[in-house]
Scaffold this motif. Sequence first.
Motif, PDB file in Angstrom:
ATOM      1  N   ARG A  15       0.812  -1.218   0.000  1.00 37.79           N
ATOM      2  CA  ARG A  15       0.000   0.000   0.000  1.00 37.79           C
ATOM      3  C   ARG A  15       0.846   1.268   0.000  1.00 37.79           C
ATOM      4  N   ASP A  32      -0.527   1.274  -5.171  1.00 35.82           N
ATOM      5  CA  ASP A  32      -0.768   0.005  -4.497  1.00 35.82           C
ATOM      6  C   ASP A  32      -0.505  -1.130  -5.485  1.00 35.82           C
ATOM      7  N   VAL A  54      -1.782  -6.443   4.597  1.00 34.55           N
ATOM      8  CA  VAL A  54      -1.345  -5.139   4.095  1.00 34.55           C
ATOM      9  C   VAL A  54       0.092  -4.858   4.517  1.00 34.55           C
ATOM     10  N   ASP A  56       2.636  -1.812   4.500  1.00 33.54           N
ATOM     11  CA  ASP A  56       2.664  -0.351   4.375  1.00 33.54           C
ATOM     12  C   ASP A  56       3.958   0.070   3.671  1.00 33.54           C
ATOM     13  N   ALA A  58       4.250   3.323   2.326  1.00 32.38           N
ATOM     14  CA  ALA A  58       4.221   4.779   2.204  1.00 32.38           C
ATOM     15  C   ALA A  58       5.622   5.358   2.401  1.00 32.38           C
TER      16      ALA A  58
END
Length: 447
Positions: A15, A32, A54, A56, A58
């Motif tokens: 993500r 994503d 998920v 992460d 970012a």
Amino acid sequence: MTPSASVPDGNVLIRGGYVLTMDAAGDIPGGDVYVRDGEIVAIGTGLDAQGADVIDAAGKIVAPGLVDTHWHMWNTLLRGLSDGRPDGDGRARSGYFVTCVALGRHFLPGDTYAGTRLACAEAIDAGITTVHDWAHNIRGIDWAEAGLRALSESGLRARFSFGYETGHQNDRLMALDDLARVASAWPAYGAGGRIHLGMAWRGTGGSNPAMRVAPALYREEIETGRGLGLPVSVHACGPRHAAGQLTTYAAEGLLGPDLQVIHLNNASAEEIALAAEHQAPASVSPFTELQIGYGQPVTSALLAAGVPTGLSVDTTMLSGNADMFAIMKVTQGCANAQAYDEFALTARDVLRLATIEGARTLGLGAVTGSLAPGKRADIIVVSVDAPNLGVLTDPARLLVTAAHPGNVETVLADGRVLKRAGELTSYDVAEVTRSARDALAGVLTRA
């Protein structure tokens, strides 16, 4: 722990990363990547994936897993011994080839397994998800099966090129019957299609009489490999004494898209043109080529001629480690230095060699090397938090010029999470390294 143990239901969503697809979709900031059952299902922003595990990403870089196109994985066990075993006063007694043969003769199947497994663990740690295991110390079926077992257990995508043994006499054929036996039983070794079989061919051996292979022998070897439908790979025109090999292969009708040619440092412009004409893919390994004295890599000449080209670890006996980020950096540096041009080979050009172009040279371009729906999920997530990065500017350039394996936070191969939060999930690293040390001790004792 099995390589798949960290992937609940094979349903993963990466993500919010800066996604370098290396595909027609280009770059996707804040993107994503949704993976299900080992396949990339969707790439975009704001994807909805109910029940997914998920990850992460970012502020991180998401890229295709790196692709190695030629690696003698068994002799990772001999890392640091390319100058030979030191005498009592510490002076080297030999070089890479002499040492490789002298110690390789004393490998047992378990040593091949230990060396290959160590290489696989290092590949995963370094973000390499596809390897080409150029197995040139197969001393019998048991040695081949040991290497294949290590590859299968690793979770990596691989070509296993069945070769000869170190110190193989030039006046006798390689073990073609054993190659045929492995090929006939291949579904049992292929890890559900993750591993495919190739042939590591000796070729002519070059102009040095001590290394020369009779034409009748090398022709029978390559014809056998091709008769089995296998891609063939050969070292060619690396050292000076091997110059002219491509001319010979072209004259004998042996060049073709199924023959990968490795190194080519001393190939003439005419030979490079022959490789391009026959679409024979090339593999370059700038670190080891420089270290062993083959001369400058010819990456730019290959690309200018239109030769499909990928990058290679080759052997950590010479390179020290399997750092594809460093290999990319030296590839760009050598190319630009040779051209006296800062922009002769860009970072993104080099990243393509380490991903999609490398995959294409192995016949895997439709499977891996870029991020696109329908492709297998071979993916890395690179953190920029460490001091050697620290900022997120041009992601492609950062990967080529600044990143190192320690920045690789997450690795997926065929959808399986093999590294997460900077730790390998599929290996007990202490056990892998302890086993390698024990195996090396046995080799050195027998030698």
